[in-house]
Each structure stands twice: as C-alpha cells, then as structure tokens.
Write an enzyme that holds these catalytic residues in place. Structure first.
Site, PDB file in Angstrom:
ATOM      1  N   ARG A 244      19.995  52.737  34.035  1.00 47.47           N
ATOM      2  CA  ARG A 244      19.018  51.890  34.741  1.00 47.47           C
ATOM      3  C   ARG A 244      19.671  50.907  35.709  1.00 47.47           C
ATOM      4  O   ARG A 244      19.152  50.720  36.822  1.00 47.47           O
ATOM      5  CB  ARG A 244      18.129  51.158  33.740  1.00 47.47           C
ATOM      6  CG  ARG A 244      17.020  52.025  33.165  1.00 47.47           C
ATOM      7  CD  ARG A 244      15.982  51.213  32.395  1.00 47.47           C
ATOM      8  NE  ARG A 244      15.172  52.104  31.586  1.00 47.47           N
ATOM      9  CZ  ARG A 244      15.231  52.195  30.266  1.00 47.47           C
ATOM     10  NH1 ARG A 244      16.059  51.415  29.597  1.00 47.47           N
ATOM     11  NH2 ARG A 244      14.478  53.040  29.609  1.00 47.47           N
ATOM     12  N   GLY A 340       6.433  46.361  63.560  1.00 45.60           N
ATOM     13  CA  GLY A 340       5.155  46.658  64.180  1.00 45.60           C
ATOM     14  C   GLY A 340       4.971  48.154  64.402  1.00 45.60           C
ATOM     15  O   GLY A 340       5.374  48.979  63.583  1.00 45.60           O
ATOM     16  N   GLU A 364      13.256  57.784  36.828  1.00 48.46           N
ATOM     17  CA  GLU A 364      14.015  57.046  35.807  1.00 48.46           C
ATOM     18  C   GLU A 364      13.152  56.003  35.096  1.00 48.46           C
ATOM     19  O   GLU A 364      13.644  54.946  34.710  1.00 48.46           O
ATOM     20  CB  GLU A 364      15.248  56.378  36.429  1.00 48.46           C
ATOM     21  CG  GLU A 364      16.197  57.323  37.114  1.00 48.46           C
ATOM     22  CD  GLU A 364      16.724  58.410  36.207  1.00 48.46           C
ATOM     23  OE1 GLU A 364      17.020  58.119  35.040  1.00 48.46           O
ATOM     24  OE2 GLU A 364      16.824  59.560  36.660  1.00 48.46           O
TER      25      GLU A 364
END
Length: 381
Positions: A244, A340, A364
């Site tokens: 992680r 933009g 994950e």
C-alpha cells in the site's frame, strides 16, 4: 527535482537516478505509448538494469534490497514520469512479495531469483471477475491431485499478465472455510492450461498491460505451494499491507506532476492583462494542491517507515493509500480546471494525469475499502 527535507545523501542520489530515468526515458514517450496502449517492454528492461524494478526484494535473490521507505522514493519519481510505467514496474514487487513472506529459502531461490535477476516479469493473481474487494470470496479452486495441485478458475485485472513468465495465484482448497481455505501457489506461464486474455482497453494507465488469466485444470508440483494450505489469505493481506505505501507513492507522483504542470501554466497563462497566478481563486487552488500532495507524501513515508521497523501499519498504510489516491484525483482534476479548455485536450498532459489518477482510487483496494479497514482497526483498539 526539488530536494526533500530529511533525506540522506544516499537517498537523494537514489531519487536522482529514478528522476533522470523518468525525465529522460519515460516522459518523452509516455503520451505516444498512452495513445497506442503499447507496453514499454524495452524501457522497463532498461529500468531493470538500473535496479528500479524488484526494489524491495532481497539482494541475494536478485532484487535491489531497498527498504519500503526507499522504494517509495523511487516509485514517486517513476510515477511522476508516468503512472502506467510505475504500475508495471512495481507489479514485480507485488507478485514476488508473497514469496518473500511465505516461501522457504529453497523456493525463494527457485521462484524469485530467476525472475528478479533476468528482468522477467511476474503477476499477482488475487482479484477475480466476481471477487474484487471481497478477497475471501474468490472462486478459483485448488484440489489435491495426489502428486500435484490442480487449479481451476479465472483472475481479472492482472497487471503485466500478457508479458509475465510466472504467476502468484491465490485459490481456495475449501470454500466452506472462506478465508481460512485460501492457498498461495506459484504457476509458471508455460504450464498447460494457463491462458491469458486480451489487453484491456482502459481509460487510463493504458501502457500498463492488464489482462484476464484463466486456469483450466492446471497442474503444478506440490512444492509450488507457498506456505501451508489455508495460509494464503494471511500471506495476501501481509503483501497488501507492504504494497500500500508503494501504491500510495504512485499517487503522490501523479499528484506532484499535476501540481507542477498547473503551477507552471498559471504563471504563463494571461487573462485580463495579468497571469492567472495573480488571481486569488487560482492561488487558493495552488495552495491546496501543494498542501495535499505534501500531506500524501508524509502519510506514505510514515506507513513505509513503520513497516520497515517491523511495526503493524494496517491503519497507517490504508490511510496513506486512501488519502494519496483521493488527492491525486482531486489535484489532477484541479490541474485540468486551471488549464481550462486546453486542459481538456490531449495536447496538454493534465487530462492524462486525471484519467491515470482515477485508477488509484480503485486498484489495490478502493478508497471505500480503505475506509472500512481504517475504521475496523480503530474500533478494535
């Protein structure tokens, strides 16, 4: 590359190697590979030569032997270049970490060293067509065939599957036992009955190879099981705890890239006779983007440090992954807003970053599942 406070000279040197690889090798081709959905095999091979793959695997088995913390430094730079590259390069650590956790030394020498030393690729096979977040509900089975194990089932969204020579497969030996019946096995790609589907036509991270893998009466020797029958779920969860922070580092790299593009463009773009960076509305966006990216990095570093100290870090690694993933999506979206109409076109890099970032909230463990993990662990205390 901006120096980061608190790092040693060796760590800054490591970051510099990864940064130069990302800047010189990845960024110049990322958009082209993205458009074609083409896997960058030759460039990844170059990364292997620099020690930028198999980064957390032991040196004696062909890896770079980095701590998880130092691996995160490398991964952030690669993801800054292109998160599709980072996902494919980190996938080997994900696929081989279960072996680092649960294999015997003999198995490590047989299944890790040939892959890591040669620059071949391996894949982590946990997710299924009907079992994503519910890992304990997987339907792939493994049966005792006497002198072998027999595997049947399918895995979905498998990174590098089209190029992998070895799969780390999780399958149930007894579905009535749920997570206690899950096993971990090594399956060479060349094994009869293994088939790999087409490369998925994804929204983002398109240069990273993602396929379905099917196992039809696949027979592997008994010594291809990692750990004992029923230990697969524990091995998988420990693997995901360790991975992680590295996944969070990919998100940090995306967020940082989006922020840097937006910051530079805000100084160049002029409206009403002044650069848009002089407008308070844009300044507030820039301030929030920078703060969120730095916060993501610090959460990632904390979880990596805890794991390197051998301390429990399920909460901290889930916090890092959840926050960094959501930040990457938010910062990339704001970057498109600052650009933009130009940001909505493929001529500029931020629309790719926004599409790439979305996957971090999904794979994950989704951001919602990370919240479940965090809350569950906190409520136990």
């Amino acid at each position: 590359m901006i120096p980061l406070a608190g790092l040693s000279a060796e760590q800054e040197s490591l970051r510099e190697i990864a940064y130069r690889f990302a800047a010189d090798k990845i960024r110049p081709v990322a958009a082209k590979l993205e458009e074609k959905g083409e896997f960058p095999a030759s460039i990844i091979k170059e990364g292997h030569g620099l020690g930028l793959i198999n980064v957390t695997l032991p040196v004696e088995f062909g890896g770079s032997g980095l701590s998880i913390f130092d691996a995160c430094l490398v991964i952030e730079e690669i993801a800054w270049g292109c998160s599709g590259f980072a996902t494919s390069m980190v996938a080997n650590d994900l696929a081989l970490t279960p072996l680092r956790i649960g294999a015997t030394d003999e198995q490590k020498a047989r299944f890790i060293e040939p892959i890591a030393s040669s620059g071949q690729l391996a894949s982590f096979c946990l997710t299924e067509p009907g079992a994503g977040s519910d890992a304990a509900g997987l339907q792939t089975t493994v049966e005792d065939g006497g002198d072998c194990w027999i595997i049947n089932g399918s895995k979905q969204w498998i990174t590098n599957a089209g190029h992998a020579t070895q799969f780390t497969v999780f399958a149930s030996i007894d579905k009535t036992k749920k997570h206690k019946g899950i096993c971990c096995l090594v399956v060479p790609r060349s094994t009869p009955g293994v088939s790999v589907g087409h490369h998925e036509n994804k929204m983002g991270q398109r240069c990273s190879d993602t396929c379905r893998v099917t196992f039809d009466n696949v027979r592997v020797p008994k010594d291809h099981m990692i750990g004992a029958p029923g230990e697969g779920f524990r091995i998988a969860m420990q693997t995901l705890d360790a991975s992680r922070p590295m996944t969070a580092a990919i998100a940090v790299g995306i967020g940082r890239a989006a922020f840097e593009h937006a910051l530079a463009y805000s100084k160049e773009r002029k409206q009403f006779g002044a650069s848009i960076s002089s407008f308070q509305g844009i300044q507030f966006m820039i301030a929030d983007m920078a703060t969120s990216v730095d916060s993501s990095r610090l959460l990632t570093w904390r979880s990596a440090w805890l794991l390197d100290q051998g301390k429990p870090a399920s909460v901290e690694s889930s916090m890092a992954k959840r926050f960094a993933a959501d930040t990457a999506m938010s910062v990339a979206t704001d970057a498109v807003q600052i650009f933009g109409g130009y940001g909505y076109t493929k001529e500029y890099p931020v629309e790719k970053l926004m599409r790439d970032a979305k996957l971090l909230q999904i794979y994950e463990g989704t951001s919602q599942i990370q919240r479940v993990v965090i809350a569950r662990e906190l409520l136990k205390r």
